[in-house]
Design an enzyme around this catalytic site. Structure first.
Site, PDB file in Angstrom:
ATOM      1  N   HIS A 182      -0.760 -77.830  14.360  1.00 40.35           N
ATOM      2  CA  HIS A 182      -0.642 -77.661  12.995  1.00 40.35           C
ATOM      3  C   HIS A 182      -2.116 -76.759  13.098  1.00 40.35           C
ATOM      4  O   HIS A 182      -2.128 -75.615  11.137  1.00 40.35           O
ATOM      5  CB  HIS A 182      -0.003 -78.771  11.899  1.00 40.35           C
ATOM      6  CG  HIS A 182       0.068 -78.339  11.212  1.00 40.35           C
ATOM      7  ND1 HIS A 182       0.794 -78.386  10.259  1.00 40.35           N
ATOM      8  CD2 HIS A 182      -1.229 -78.656   9.722  1.00 40.35           C
ATOM      9  CE1 HIS A 182       1.050 -78.803   9.223  1.00 40.35           C
ATOM     10  NE2 HIS A 182      -0.245 -78.883   9.059  1.00 40.35           N
ATOM     11  N   GLU A 183      -3.408 -77.482  12.696  1.00 38.85           N
ATOM     12  CA  GLU A 183      -4.426 -77.283  11.903  1.00 38.85           C
ATOM     13  C   GLU A 183      -4.719 -75.921  12.099  1.00 38.85           C
ATOM     14  O   GLU A 183      -5.571 -74.838  11.726  1.00 38.85           O
ATOM     15  CB  GLU A 183      -5.884 -78.045  12.479  1.00 38.85           C
ATOM     16  CG  GLU A 183      -5.417 -79.260  11.802  1.00 38.85           C
ATOM     17  CD  GLU A 183      -4.998 -79.386  10.458  1.00 38.85           C
ATOM     18  OE1 GLU A 183      -5.449 -78.587   9.800  1.00 38.85           O
ATOM     19  OE2 GLU A 183      -4.548 -79.760   9.785  1.00 38.85           O
ATOM     20  N   HIS A 191      -3.711 -73.066  10.527  1.00 38.39           N
ATOM     21  CA  HIS A 191      -4.691 -72.969   9.595  1.00 38.39           C
ATOM     22  C   HIS A 191      -5.133 -71.908   9.900  1.00 38.39           C
ATOM     23  O   HIS A 191      -6.039 -70.370   8.936  1.00 38.39           O
ATOM     24  CB  HIS A 191      -4.721 -73.613   9.108  1.00 38.39           C
ATOM     25  CG  HIS A 191      -3.804 -75.020   8.541  1.00 38.39           C
ATOM     26  ND1 HIS A 191      -2.843 -73.826   7.381  1.00 38.39           N
ATOM     27  CD2 HIS A 191      -3.709 -76.087   8.392  1.00 38.39           C
ATOM     28  CE1 HIS A 191      -2.209 -75.308   7.385  1.00 38.39           C
ATOM     29  NE2 HIS A 191      -1.751 -76.160   7.376  1.00 38.39           N
TER      30      HIS A 191
END
Length: 418
Positions: free
Chosen positions: A18-19, A22
């Site tokens: 998920h990170e 980003h």
């Protein structure tokens, strides 16, 4: 112990990817990413690579990518301050030392008269009051040192807010998107290892509705109520939607077509939701790259739809709040999945990844969905929301989420242990 290891691996992977979404899209847009963190709280492990510090923190409750400009920059150079400067080979300022100057060699100390570290990148100051002020150009990757901490300056064009709406949207949306992609990859690997369920029956459970209807091991389901069946998922959906309804079924058996009728029994699932149909058959599996890719995509889509419907029912009150599960509930379900073996655990990890993606897209402050909402409002208004007001809204939203987490955790404790 196996459950703890499973939790660490699964949650570590979900948060990491998920990170990572980003991080990759932010770096692609040219945003300075100061830190990539797994967990919150005190740092357990730190390594710096390039411009970014990678950390693992004590509390495994998520993660974050700290992008320049999301929070107010901590650099404060005011007229009259005495600072130290270190220069690079191009004679530009490479390090700005605010205090503890004795730790550095080759410092040039000046008194600041004026400075701009965001746009024009200069510091103007003088060594002695009786000398004229000089202008020192600052490198766009210069570091700022104060109170033992060092971090890179962020010129305006490296800050989150300076980027286009589209670049900011992608940098935020990439996190949840990576969770959907991770679920897809897990399910494809699942299909390649175990095989994907076909429209053929591997085993009929004795004394089940399927057995009573005359279905046999090896039968291939051709159609149900005129609907062509090419995969197990289509058949399963039709059966689940027709509890206690008689279904006309065409099967292929030893090269011949056989017509049968079966009435799925009604089985309760979650309290407050409609029961589903069940006939008592298990699928045959086939290992195929094409089928695995198709299975990964279709299953990800189907589960996403089901979870979105569940969230909608929660919002409308059709599902009670006590049906939600938090960390305690997830731990308990992961324990059950771990007991079922690696394949059950893989499917559970895919479900969790989709849940994380959808949860983060909810338009709530402090979540990715809330940040996307502010980007959308900026697009409509033609100008950004006041950063201080936006930060306050996110802070209140974060406090609300923590309160919700406590309520859900308390429900889990009652559900599983009391």
């Amino acid at each position: 112990m196996n459950t703890v290891i499973s939790i660490i691996i699964i949650f570590g992977a979900l948060v990491f990817f998920h990170e990572l979404g980003h991080l990759l899209l932010a770096k692609r847009a040219g945003i300075l990413c100061r830190e990539f963190a797994i967990g919150f709280g005190p740092k357990l492990f730190t390594i710096k690579k390039g411009e970014t510090v990678y950390t693992i923190r004590l509390l495994p409750l998520g993660g974050f990518v700290r992008m320049a400009g999301e929070d107010p920059e901590m650099i404060d150079l005011k007229p009259g301050h005495r600072i130290g400067l270190i220069f690079n080979k191009n004679n530009k300022v490479s390090k700005i030392v605010v205090n503890q100057k004795s730790k550095f060699n080759n410092l040039k100390e000046i008194v600041i008269e004026d400075a701009d570290l965001e746009h024009k990148l200069f510091i103007r100051g003088y060594e002695n009051e009786d000398e004229p002020a000089q202008v020192y150009l600052v490198d766009d990757k210069a570091h700022y040192y104060m109170d033992g901490s060092e971090f890179q300056i962020a010129p305006h064009d490296r800050q989150f807010g300076s980027k286009s709406l589209w670049d900011r949207f992608l940098a935020i949306f990439a996190g949840p998107l990576m969770n959907f992609l991770l679920a897809f990859v897990i399910l494809v690997i699942f299909g390649l290892l175990q095989g994907t369920p076909t429209n053929q029956i591997d085993r009929v459970i004795p004394d089940s509705r399927a057995s009573e209807a005359g279905l046999m091991d090896g039968d291939r389901i051709v159609s149900i109520e005129g609907t062509k069946i090419e995969d197990w998922s289509t058949m399963e959906t039709l059966i689940q939607q027709n509890a206690n309804n008689q279904l006309a079924m065409e099967v292929e058996r030893s090269g011949e077509r056989v017509d049968l009728s079966v009435t799925p029994e009604s089985r309760e699932t979650v309290e407050g939701q409609e029961p589903i149909g069940f006939i008592g058959v298990e699928p045959a599996y086939e290992v195929s790259l094409i089928r695995s890719l198709t299975y990964g995509f279709s299953t990800t889509v189907d589960w996403t739809k089901a979870i979105v419907v569940g969230v909608g029912q929660l919002v409308t009150g059709q599902v009670a709040l006590d049906q939600l599960s938090g960390p305690v509930g997830i731990y308990s379900y992961t324990d059950q999945a771990a007991e079922g073996g690696i394949f059950v655990l893989m499917r559970w990890a895919a479900i969790l990844s989709i849940n994380l993606g959808i949860f983060n897209l909810l338009p709530l402050p402090a979540l990715d969905g809330g940040r996307l909402l502010f980007i959308g409002l900026e697009a409509v208004r033609g100008k950004p929301i006041d950063p201080q007001k936006e930060s306050l809204v996110h802070f209140i939203g974060f406090a609300f989420l923590m309160l919700l987490m406590l309520v859900v955790t308390w429900n889990d404790i009652h559900k599983f242990f009391l």
